[in-house]
Design an enzyme around this catalytic site. Structure first.
Site, PDB file in Angstrom:
ATOM      1  N   GLN A   1      -2.884  -6.065   5.948  1.00  0.00           N
ATOM      2  CA  GLN A   1      -4.049  -6.710   6.577  1.00  0.00           C
ATOM      3  C   GLN A   1      -5.352  -6.012   6.193  1.00  0.00           C
ATOM      4  OE1 GLN A   1      -4.622  -9.444   8.176  1.00  0.00           O
ATOM      5  NE2 GLN A   1      -2.509 -10.127   8.113  1.00  0.00           N
ATOM      6  N   SER A   2      -5.401  -5.403   5.033  1.00  0.00           N
ATOM      7  CA  SER A   2      -6.579  -4.628   4.624  1.00  0.00           C
ATOM      8  C   SER A   2      -7.874  -5.449   4.621  1.00  0.00           C
ATOM      9  CB  SER A   2      -6.336  -4.081   3.215  1.00  0.00           C
ATOM     10  OG  SER A   2      -7.536  -3.536   2.693  1.00  0.00           O
ATOM     11  N   ASN A   3      -8.853  -4.986   5.412  1.00  0.00           N
ATOM     12  CA  ASN A   3     -10.188  -5.595   5.367  1.00  0.00           C
ATOM     13  C   ASN A   3     -10.852  -5.289   4.037  1.00  0.00           C
ATOM     14  OD1 ASN A   3     -10.178  -6.421   8.185  1.00  0.00           O
ATOM     15  ND2 ASN A   3     -10.417  -4.248   8.674  1.00  0.00           N
TER      16      ASN A   3
ATOM     17  N   GLY B   1      -3.465  -1.694   3.325  1.00  0.00           N
ATOM     18  CA  GLY B   1      -2.339  -2.238   4.063  1.00  0.00           C
ATOM     19  C   GLY B   1      -2.308  -3.757   3.899  1.00  0.00           C
TER      20      GLY B   1
ATOM     21  N   ALA C   1      -9.455  -4.832   1.101  1.00  0.00           N
ATOM     22  CA  ALA C   1      -8.919  -5.673   0.023  1.00  0.00           C
ATOM     23  C   ALA C   1      -9.505  -7.080   0.108  1.00  0.00           C
ATOM     24  CB  ALA C   1      -7.391  -5.704   0.093  1.00  0.00           C
TER      25      ALA C   1
END
Ligand SMILES: *Cc1c(COP(=O)(O)O)cnc(C)c1O
Length: 323
Positions: free
Chosen positions: A75-77, A73, A79
């Site tokens: 706000q992907s942690n 997403g 990524a």
């Protein structure tokens, strides 16, 4: 069975992470509650993806890749941590994030930029569409003489899950040193790899303990988690079968994935006040809140310790309001 230490792994995190008793919480619920602080793993704001990336990026390096593609997403942690780890390894990170470009840069998007990641937002219907975009960009790079590896959502492959088998091995040593008997292991489930690793790890190193995943999305984890655990067992050349009742999925999705849940906020505040520990409203807050509700209702069998695996995620606190 293979020794996990013999698998190719890059030392990206500072392990072992702390494992200790939450005194205030244990007193409140009359049950020994321990925490495994994988939010304190020494990379950026920490989190569970680093244990997976130690194995996944070792594979990528061995394959001669110089570029890492991944997704999540906006706000992907996962990524953001992939970008952080790739930068340290001198690899380029390309993040194809699922969502609409708003021009706003908060939370993990600030960090993605700090790590020098190339970020693309694609307002796709499904991750299949995103994977297609990743493959297209990877082919483009290949034509220029680069080699890319594609890490799927959350790094939840069988190899990534081995990272969490390793986590159970790690806190088993810590629990033994502290004389702690573990009955329950509880954690957030977002793409399944962490819970799968915890499940296989428990079957190998904590037989008798039950693994509970708290789903934060509506995906069919009852199926996904055992499949990933079986895949990890294949890599480790060990049996993956467990005892009946040693695994359960519960859920605390609320209004939807990544939508903060008002009921969780009092639990997030309590842990911040009592222990100075930050939970996020997307994963750990939902999981911890559910765990507290299970403790309140006396739903956890046995009288041994309950271990909450803190999987990170604090950047979300700077990207969205609590519920
Ligand atoms: C990704 C993530 C999870 C979920 O882990 P999965 O292996 O994807 O199930 C939990 N907590 C945080 C903070 C995460 O970033």
């Amino acid at each position: 069975m293979k020794n996990i230490s013999d698998l190719p792994r890059l030392p990206l995190g500072l392990y072992p992470t702390p494992f200790y008793k939450l005194e205030s919480v244990s007193k409140r619920y009359g049950r020994d509650v321990y925490i495994k602080r994988d939010d304190l793993c020494g990379v950026a704001l920490g989190g569970n993806k680093v244990r997976k990336l130690e194995f996944l990026l070792a594979q990528a390096k061995a394959d001669g890749c110089d570029t890492v593609f991944t997704t999540g997403g906006v706000q992907s942690n996962h990524a953001a941590l992939t970008a952080a780890c790739a930068a340290r390894l001198g690899m380029k990170a390309v993040l194809v994030l699922k969502g609409r470009e708003t021009g706003e840069r908060r939370g993990n998007l600030v960090l993605d930029d700090l790590y020098g990641a190339e970020v693309h937002m694609v307002d796709a219907e499904s991750y299949e569409e995103i994977y297609g975009e990743m493959r297209r960009r990877s082919a483009e790079l290949a034509a220029q003489g680069h080699k890319g590896c594609l890490i799927p959502l959350g790094g939840s492959t069988p190899l990534g899950s081995v990272g969490y088998v390793n986590c159970v091995r790690e806190f088993t040593v810590q629990a033994m040193a502290a004389g702690v008997r573990i009955d329950h292991i509880v954690s957030a489930t977002g793409s399944g790899g962490t819970t799968a690793g915890l499940l296989l790890g428990a079957r190998l190193f904590q037989p008798g303990a039950k693994v509970t995943g708290v789903a934060v999305s509506g995906d069919p984890f009852d199926k996904i988690v055992p499949e990933l655990a079986a895949g990890a067992a294949e890599i480790l050349d060990c049996a993956s079968a467990g005892n009946p009742g040693d695994f359960e999925m519960v859920e605390n999705v609320g209004a939807g994935y990544a939508v903060p849940n008002p009921q969780d906020t009092s639990y997030i505040r309590a842990l911040a006040w009592d222990e100075g520990i930050l939970l996020d409203p997307v994963y750990t807050g939902k999981a911890y809140s559910k765990l507290c509700q299970m403790l309140e209702s006396g739903n956890l069998s046995g009288d041994g310790a309950v271990v909450f695996v803190h999987t990170g995620g604090a950047a979300a606190l700077f990207a969205m309001d609590l519920g």
